[in-house]
Design a protein around this motif. Structure first.
Motif, PDB file in Angstrom:
ATOM      1  N   LEU A 274     -54.152  -6.813 -49.351  1.00 11.00           N
ATOM      2  CA  LEU A 274     -54.948  -5.772 -49.980  1.00 11.00           C
ATOM      3  C   LEU A 274     -56.414  -6.167 -49.947  1.00 11.00           C
ATOM      4  O   LEU A 274     -56.761  -7.350 -50.017  1.00 11.00           O
ATOM      5  CB  LEU A 274     -54.499  -5.564 -51.435  1.00 11.00           C
ATOM      6  CG  LEU A 274     -53.011  -5.230 -51.645  1.00 11.00           C
ATOM      7  CD1 LEU A 274     -52.712  -5.128 -53.132  1.00 11.00           C
ATOM      8  CD2 LEU A 274     -52.647  -3.937 -50.937  1.00 11.00           C
TER       9      LEU A 274
ATOM     10  N   THR B  41     -48.239   0.984 -51.908  1.00 16.36           N
ATOM     11  CA  THR B  41     -49.374   0.701 -51.041  1.00 16.36           C
ATOM     12  C   THR B  41     -49.100   1.318 -49.674  1.00 16.36           C
ATOM     13  O   THR B  41     -47.983   1.759 -49.388  1.00 16.36           O
ATOM     14  CB  THR B  41     -49.628  -0.808 -50.909  1.00 16.36           C
ATOM     15  OG1 THR B  41     -50.840  -1.032 -50.170  1.00 16.36           O
ATOM     16  CG2 THR B  41     -48.485  -1.502 -50.178  1.00 16.36           C
TER      17      THR B  41
ATOM     18  N   ASN C  94     -50.573  -1.966 -44.714  1.00 16.70           N
ATOM     19  CA  ASN C  94     -50.925  -3.224 -45.377  1.00 16.70           C
ATOM     20  C   ASN C  94     -49.837  -4.274 -45.256  1.00 16.70           C
ATOM     21  O   ASN C  94     -50.064  -5.441 -45.560  1.00 16.70           O
ATOM     22  CB  ASN C  94     -51.228  -2.973 -46.864  1.00 16.70           C
ATOM     23  CG  ASN C  94     -52.479  -2.148 -47.068  1.00 16.70           C
ATOM     24  OD1 ASN C  94     -53.410  -2.218 -46.262  1.00 16.70           O
ATOM     25  ND2 ASN C  94     -52.522  -1.351 -48.119  1.00 16.70           N
TER      26      ASN C  94
ATOM     27  N   TYR D 197     -48.009  -8.781 -47.545  1.00 18.41           N
ATOM     28  CA  TYR D 197     -48.915  -7.635 -47.442  1.00 18.41           C
ATOM     29  C   TYR D 197     -50.289  -8.066 -47.946  1.00 18.41           C
ATOM     30  O   TYR D 197     -50.418  -8.997 -48.739  1.00 18.41           O
ATOM     31  CB  TYR D 197     -48.383  -6.424 -48.211  1.00 18.41           C
ATOM     32  CG  TYR D 197     -48.227  -6.586 -49.704  1.00 18.41           C
ATOM     33  CD1 TYR D 197     -49.160  -6.047 -50.587  1.00 18.41           C
ATOM     34  CD2 TYR D 197     -47.141  -7.259 -50.247  1.00 18.41           C
ATOM     35  CE1 TYR D 197     -49.016  -6.177 -51.960  1.00 18.41           C
ATOM     36  CE2 TYR D 197     -46.989  -7.393 -51.617  1.00 18.41           C
ATOM     37  CZ  TYR D 197     -47.928  -6.851 -52.470  1.00 18.41           C
ATOM     38  OH  TYR D 197     -47.787  -6.990 -53.825  1.00 18.41           O
TER      39      TYR D 197
END
Length: 383
Positions: free
Chosen positions: A264, A338, A342, A262
């Motif tokens: 960010l 999250t 993502n 993932y």
């Protein structure tokens, strides 16, 4: 053949351990990455070109690290892996060609120094790749093509087995209200009602606070007590099938497809300018929560929206990208929340001597693959 003037031989008991680690690794590698890998020490018969390629590129750098009497041989191996990845790229810049040419020449020079040692009696070390299987593949494909043309059986004999991953399978569902871009499709088991515990509710509230601000306690008080729970999901364009940890742990026979990559984004001042920096992370996807927010104006821009939230336990990797360098970790950190958007894809893992390394195939190079008829690449494949 002995090692001559060099010292590159790995002891038999170490090879036995490497073989066991190879066999054990398959449980944590999604089936879409590679088929079953046998014990590389004593089961060469089951290793295809696909198997050897995957082992060299993704497993060998980890399994052979620290195994040689001298680290220079492992470094030489990793240089070969870099060359293989580079030459398998779908595209390559002209500027990279000169570098690749130099790297290959340097690698061959080292190979001759380490293994051939400029001694005619050691010529067997300079073997050519065995092309026998590839030759048979070509000739048998030619036979089938002639059969198809002669007997007009194009529909009965398929020489190109490709699945249209843009289409849904029989058991998949897409929720357009949740996913307007249809990037993710839901796989069975379907949505179930779930009551997040207090710790999970706090994490959801913290995430929403990062989006709209406000007091975390107020946000927490107004969150829905029940949230639909997804257990399996597929990224449509990436074809990756991902099972959450809560779904994976119900079966010990399935490949573990709960670890994901993932990404960010955060703002950082670089050379006096504010820039958006992308951080690559890896972790275990615990659950996928569907948070339906009310029409209360306190949610500001999120009023009436539906949030697809991924509960992830991050791996402590220091922000390294496993597509560019060996990325190891020894433990998972506390879980975070999250946005599901993502999550970029599923990853595999291999364990060696108590340390885990990430296997990330999210890159722009071709991957040798077996396209056998009826072969199922879903992560739930029972091996």
């Amino acid at each position: 053949m002995d090692t001559g003037k060099e010292d590159y031989q790995i002891a038999d008991h170490i090879w036995a351990e490497i073989g066991e680690e190879t066999t054990a690794a398959i449980a944590n590698i999604p089936a879409a990455f590679v088929r079953v890998l046998g014990n590389i020490t004593d089961d060469h018969s089951n290793f295809t070109a696909e198997s050897w390629s995957f082992w060299i590129i993704y497993l060998a750098p980890t399994l052979l690290r620290g195994r040689f009497p001298n680290a220079k041989y492992h470094k030489h191996l990793c240089e070969l892996v870099w060359i293989m990845k580079k030459t398998l790229q779908f595209t390559i810049r002209h500027a990279d060609i000169d570098e690749l040419e130099q790297q290959i020449a340097n690698w061959v020079a080292k190979y001759e120094k380490y293994y051939y040692q400029y001694d005619e009696s050691r010529l067997p070390a300079c073997t050519l790749p065995p092309w026998g299987n590839l030759n048979k593949e070509v000739i048998y494909t030619a036979y089938l093509q002639q059969v198809v043309l002669w007997y007009d059986v194009q529909e009965e004999v398929s020489l190109s087995i490709q699945q249209d991953w843009s289409q849904l399978t029989t058991y998949e569902t897409v929720f357009e209200d949740f996913l307007p871009n249809n990037d993710y499709v839901l796989q069975p088991p379907q949505v179930m009602t779930y009551e997040p515990d207090h710790n999970e509710q706090v994490k959801v509230a913290l995430y929403i606070k990062q989006l709209i601000g406000g007091r975390q306690t107020v946000i927490l008080a107004h969150l829905p007590t029940l949230m639909p729970l997804w257990k399996k999901v597929r990224i449509k364009n990436g074809r990756d099938s991902i099972s959450t940890h809560s779904a994976t742990r119900t079966s010990t026979k399935r490949r573990n497809s709960s670890y994901v990559r993932y990404e960010l984004e955060y703002e950082n001042h670089i050379n006096g300018a504010l820039r958006v920096v992308q951080l690559v992370q890896y972790g275990r996807l615990e659950k996928i929560l569907v948070c339906l927010l009310s029409n209360n104006t306190q949610w500001l821009g999120l009023t009436g929206k539906t949030l697809l939230l991924a509960l992830i336990r991050p791996c402590q990797t220091g922000g390294r990208d496993a597509t560019k360098e060996e990325t190891c970790y020894s433990r998972n950190l506390a879980s975070i929340i999250t946005d599901l958007q993502n999550v970029k894809g599923v990853v595999g893992r291999v364990e060696s001597r108590g340390e885990w390394a990430i296997i990330d195939q999210r890159s722009n190079f071709a991957k040798p693959a077996f396209n056998g008829a009826g072969y199922n690449t879903d992560e739930s494949e029972v091996e």
